[in-house]
Enzyme design. Structure first.
Site, short mmCIF file in Angstrom:
data_model
loop_
_atom_site.label_atom_id
_atom_site.label_comp_id
_atom_site.label_asym_id
_atom_site.label_seq_id
_atom_site.Cartn_x
_atom_site.Cartn_y
_atom_site.Cartn_z
N LEU A 180 -23.71 -6.37 5.52
CA LEU A 180 -23.84 -5.20 4.65
C LEU A 180 -24.29 -3.98 5.42
O LEU A 180 -24.23 -2.87 4.92
CB LEU A 180 -24.88 -5.50 3.57
CG LEU A 180 -24.33 -6.15 2.32
CD1 LEU A 180 -25.45 -6.48 1.37
CD2 LEU A 180 -23.32 -5.23 1.65
N ARG A 181 -24.79 -4.21 6.64
CA ARG A 181 -25.35 -3.09 7.36
C ARG A 181 -24.31 -1.99 7.59
O ARG A 181 -24.64 -0.81 7.61
CB ARG A 181 -25.91 -3.58 8.69
CG ARG A 181 -27.14 -2.82 9.09
CD ARG A 181 -27.77 -3.38 10.33
NE ARG A 181 -28.94 -4.18 10.04
CZ ARG A 181 -29.23 -5.32 10.61
NH1 ARG A 181 -28.41 -5.81 11.50
NH2 ARG A 181 -30.32 -5.97 10.31
N GLY A 182 -23.06 -2.41 7.75
CA GLY A 182 -21.99 -1.45 7.96
C GLY A 182 -21.89 -0.46 6.83
O GLY A 182 -21.93 0.76 7.04
#
Lengths: 333, 561
Positions: A271-273
């Site tokens: 999810l960091r993207g």
């Protein structure tokens, strides 16, 4: 010696944008710069640090406390006076020991007074500024881990040698490296907010211009700085405007939707993207003085926010940047 | 006697360095023995007698290099005694770094920082005694010194007459004009010199050369000298050759160049500069370009890779114990252990009058290092006609997959291919996916099966890696049917005997290995070979790259266990 003006750097637009985004939105979590030696990576980072207005600190505080935080650092600082100091730019040497980075028992005081006290390390020095690590891919993994951890949490927690200390350490982490010399583990890479690829300018006129500017700067640093002052002030105003606008910057639902779609299309891990993409787009919109985030902002930051998060398909020769650009074209053209 | 030749160039380079140490950052002198010492002596004579000159001992610690607390003096005095770092002592002067090819990355990083910083650090002279291509000073240092001189082929008799003495201060020389800048930039491009730092160094060298000749403007031969000293040695490619200019004789470093330059009116400035630079391109450039090594050196891989080996081990901190049996005293940790007890120990009447720190035996700590033996997986791939092309593609795929694993685990991968008359190392041990992909893309197939050469080469590489303190693991992908013997001639029987002998050498050296039989119908040949090298034998007739990868990882984990 006067630093090279930020706006006088030829080319390197992506890196400059990434640095500005990091300056406006420290939560972005660091910038990884890929590129060969001698491409001006550290020059750009240093130039930005030198450009930013001086910070106000409690006089003599070793932890760079802001005046309204007086007495909250481990020392604690007591001076009632304020002092101005340049935005710190700390260059982390490759062989740095953990002691020097996070801080250690103050040997001098221990010897003199038999007293247990904390000697701040490079992380404390970098507080409110920049921490630059050249060739971060050659740094010991545990140190990279530690740096990323502190960069993300904004706090350095020391539990060793009988010391138990915590202090603020908010800085923009800038790592640089050359993928030809060995790569950073993907787990670590993913934790960098943005990544940019820096190349030497290829056109001869650009390279001549670089030499011309460097020679002019060397001969007359003051005069050269004067020439670029207007441009530098403009960058400063842009940063100030960005910082002011950022808290109220709105991300419309359709842009969020675009971001999710893009991340799914390029199969960015985790999810960091998405989060970084959104944060970077907000910061860019704020820098540009826009009222709300638009798709164009998202598309501009997508390569730098995502290229280091793509799962590497070893059999696929296509570079990450090309894959992102292809996906953007397919989705949004 | 005209100039030219490595000795004359080195002499000129040092002359320039003496005039502008800060602008040029330093010099690297490779090889040269007594001649080099002579040149350096001469260089020292050029310097102001008060200029600091420091020699950097190879195993200097941080405290001495950067300054810090002098622990021994502090103990004796009972108060903290600071010592100045060598970098500070040498500031404004010269730091000589002997055996620079052995300098570690950590040391190189610190010196590079002082060179980069605010121009207060010393200029450095790197003494490079590296013998092989791979033995070079760390790339981060080479990048930051302007002048690269290779004295390995230099002879004393080449020494030119003494240098001009009418030098003026370099800052009195005007800037390089646009034509000159373009000539430098064009030359750098033609030679594949990407770094902007190199360009800036070339510019500074040209001005310093003009100053050395007592001129206030930069002329063609100043640019030519700069190109020869700064750009040529950094070349990563041969310049494109539209019309081959007459060789050599326009590379005069001093006054003679003026007359010669006037002969060349038909040449553009850039031609002159490029010609000059071409004369100093490393002699083995073509050879290295052919072997694919260049890419790594140009980008500094060579130096980095070597020093990244964990020969000295990672410090694990200290543990209680006495310094004997090779263990080294960890002085700082010992003191740290003693410090908290001082108030109590001083209350003991026996020590009451002591003003210094009281250290007891139980405080003493010794250093520990972790010798982490990094693993190197060496693939030895049969690229001959008998190993069909399809199999080769699978083998390539497996190597790439393993490499992707390897860089997560920080192990390294090397690739040897054998086909036709012999074997070659396509990919020296590396962790770089980028390089590996390039090497694999260039892996051709077809031809005879020189199995013996392949096995021997793999064995040699394994030994070299072991000598560096790493653990090699050999993976052979072959069908085991040799038909080219060690000396490159055909004949099945000889070839098989040679291969068997080579395999036994691997068993004798005790390297762990796995042999994957990639022929569609496994035959006893390959199995026999595996027995000879005491390797695990794995027939994988239908294997795809994924199966090969799993097999290798499995074999490795068994060995580790």
């Amino acid at each position: 010696m006067a630093r090279f003006p930020f706006s006088a750097i030829v080319g390197q637009d992506e890196m400059k944008t990434a640095l500005l985004i990091a300056a406006v939105e420290p939560a972005i979590g660091g910038v990884m710069v890929f590129g060969d030696r001698g491409t001006g990576k550290s020059t750009a980072a240093r130039a930005l640090a030198a450009l930013l207005p001086p910070i106000t600190v409690v006089e003599g505080c070793r932890f760079g406390c802001e005046p309204d935080q007086r007495g909250t650092c481990p020392d604690p600082c007591t001076s009632g006076r304020k002092a101005k100091q340049a935005v710190p730019f700390v260059d982390l040497p490759l062989g740095a020991t953990e002691d020097r980075v996070i801080g250690a028992l103050d040997l001098e005081r221990a010897l003199r007074a038999g007293e247990k006290s904390f000697e701040p390390g490079l992380l404390a020095r970098a507080h409110r500024g920049f921490l630059y690590v050249d060739e971060i891919n050659l740094l010991e993994d545990h140190l990279v881990d530690l740096l990323l951890d502190v960069a993300a949490s904004g706090e350095n927690l020391v539990e060793r040698e009988g010391l138990s200390v915590r202090h603020r350490a908010r800085f923009v982490l800038i790592g640089s490296g050359n993928p030809e010399e060995g790569e950073l583990r993907p787990q670590l890479l993913d934790r960098f907010g943005l990544s940019v690829e820096v190349r030497t300018p290829e056109s001869i006129p650009d390279r001549v211009e670089i030499m011309r500017r460097c020679s002019a700067q060397e001969r007359d640093p003051e005069g050269f700085a004067g020439q670029w002052d207007a441009a530098e002030q403009k960058v400063l105003r842009q940063i100030a405007r960005g910082q002011k606008k950022l808290p109220d910057m709105d991300v419309p639902d359709d842009v969020l939707h675009d971001a999710a779609e893009l991340c799914a299309a390029v199969r960015a891990d985790g999810l960091r993207g998405e989060l970084t993409l959104m944060r970077a787009a907000r910061a860019l919109a704020a820098l540009k003085g826009a009222k709300a985030v638009r798709r164009e902002h998202l598309l501009e930051v997508a390569p730098m926010a995502l290229r280091h998060r793509l799962r590497r398909d070893v059999l696929d020769e296509t570079g990450s940047t090309a894959r992102i650009e292809r996906a953007m074209e397919e989705l949004f053209e | 006697m005209t100039g030219g030749g490595p000795a004359a160039d080195a002499r000129l380079a040092l002359h320039l360095l003496a005039l502008a140490p800060v602008q040029l950052g330093g010099a690297c002198l490779r090889g040269g023995g007594p001649l080099r010492d002579m040149l350096v002596e001469e260089f020292r004579a050029l310097l102001d007698p008060d200029t600091p000159w420091r020699r950097l001992p190879p195993h200097i610690d941080d405290e001495r290099l950067l300054g810090g607390i002098d622990v021994a003096a502090s103990l004796a005095a009972g108060k903290a005694v600071r010592q100045t770092g060598l970098l500070v002592e040498a500031a404004g002067g010269i730091m000589a770094i002997p055996m620079a090819e052995r300098a570690g990355e950590a040391l190189a990083g610190r010196i590079a920082q002082s060179l980069d910083g605010n121009h207060r650090g010393p200029a450095v002279i790197l003494f490079d005694d590296g013998a092989s291509e791979d033995e070079r000073p760390p790339a981060s240092l080479l990048e930051r010194v302007a002048l690269h001189c290779d004295l390995t082929t230099a002879k004393t008799c080449e020494m030119p007459r003494s240098m001009p003495r009418e030098a003026i201060a370099p800052e009195h020389v005007g800037p390089v004009d646009d034509e000159g800048l373009s000539a430098l930039a064009g030359t750098a491009e033609a030679l594949g010199v990407d770094s902007v730092r190199a360009l800036l160094f070339a510019m500074a060298a040209a001005r310093t050369h003009a100053a050395a000749c007592g001129r206030r403007t930069v002329e063609a031969d100043d640019l030519a000298a700069a190109a020869r000293l700064v750009l040529g040695p950094r070349a990563t490619q041969m310049p494109p050759q539209p019309e081959q200019a007459p060789p050599a004789d326009k590379e005069a470093p001093d006054n003679d160049a003026r007359e010669q330059a006037s002969d060349q009116v038909e040449h553009t400035l850039e031609d002159i500069v490029l010609d000059a630079a071409t004369s100093s391109i490393p002699a083995d450039l073509l050879e290295r370009l052919a072997s694919g090594l260049m890419q790594s050196r140009a980008r500094g891989g060579g130096g980095g890779r070597r020093t990244r080996s964990r020969l000295r081990g990672k410090p694990l901190g200290a543990r209680p114990g006495l310094p004997r049996g090779g263990a080294r005293l960890a002085l700082v940790d010992t003191l740290r252990a003693a410090v908290p007890w001082q108030p109590i120990r001083r209350s003991d009447p026996a020590f009451a009058d002591r003003s210094t720190i009281v250290v007891r035996k139980e405080d003493v700590r010794v250093r520990r290092f972790e010798e982490r033996a990094a693993a190197v997986t060496i693939f030895c791939v049969d690229a001959s006609g008998s190993a069909a092309m399809a199999r080769l593609a699978e083998a390539k795929g497996a190597v790439e997959r393993l490499l992707a694993q390897a860089y997560v685990k920080r192990t390294e991968v090397a690739l040897i291919a054998f086909r036709g008359a012999g074997a070659e190392i396509l990919l020296p041990p590396t962790r770089s996916l980028t390089r590996a992909r390039r090497a694999l893309a260039a892996l051709p197939g077809g031809g005879g099966t020189p199995l013996a050469s392949g096995i021997s080469n793999a064995c040699l590489l394994a030994e070299a890696e072991q000598a560096k303190g790493r653990t090699p693991f050999l993976v052979f992908l072959t069908d085991g049917s040799a038909n080219v013997s060690r000396d490159g001639t055909g004949g099945r029987t000889r070839a098989r005997e040679d291969a068997d002998a080579a395999a036994k050498a691997i068993a004798a050296a005790g390297h762990s290995a796995i042999l994957i039989d990639i022929s569609p119908r496994p035959r006893p040949d390959a199995e026999q070979l595996a027995v000879s090298m005491r390797a695990r034998y794995l027939p994988l007739p239908l294997a795809d790259s994924g199966a090969i990868e799993r097999a290798v990882l499995d074999a490795q984990s068994r060995i580790a266990a």
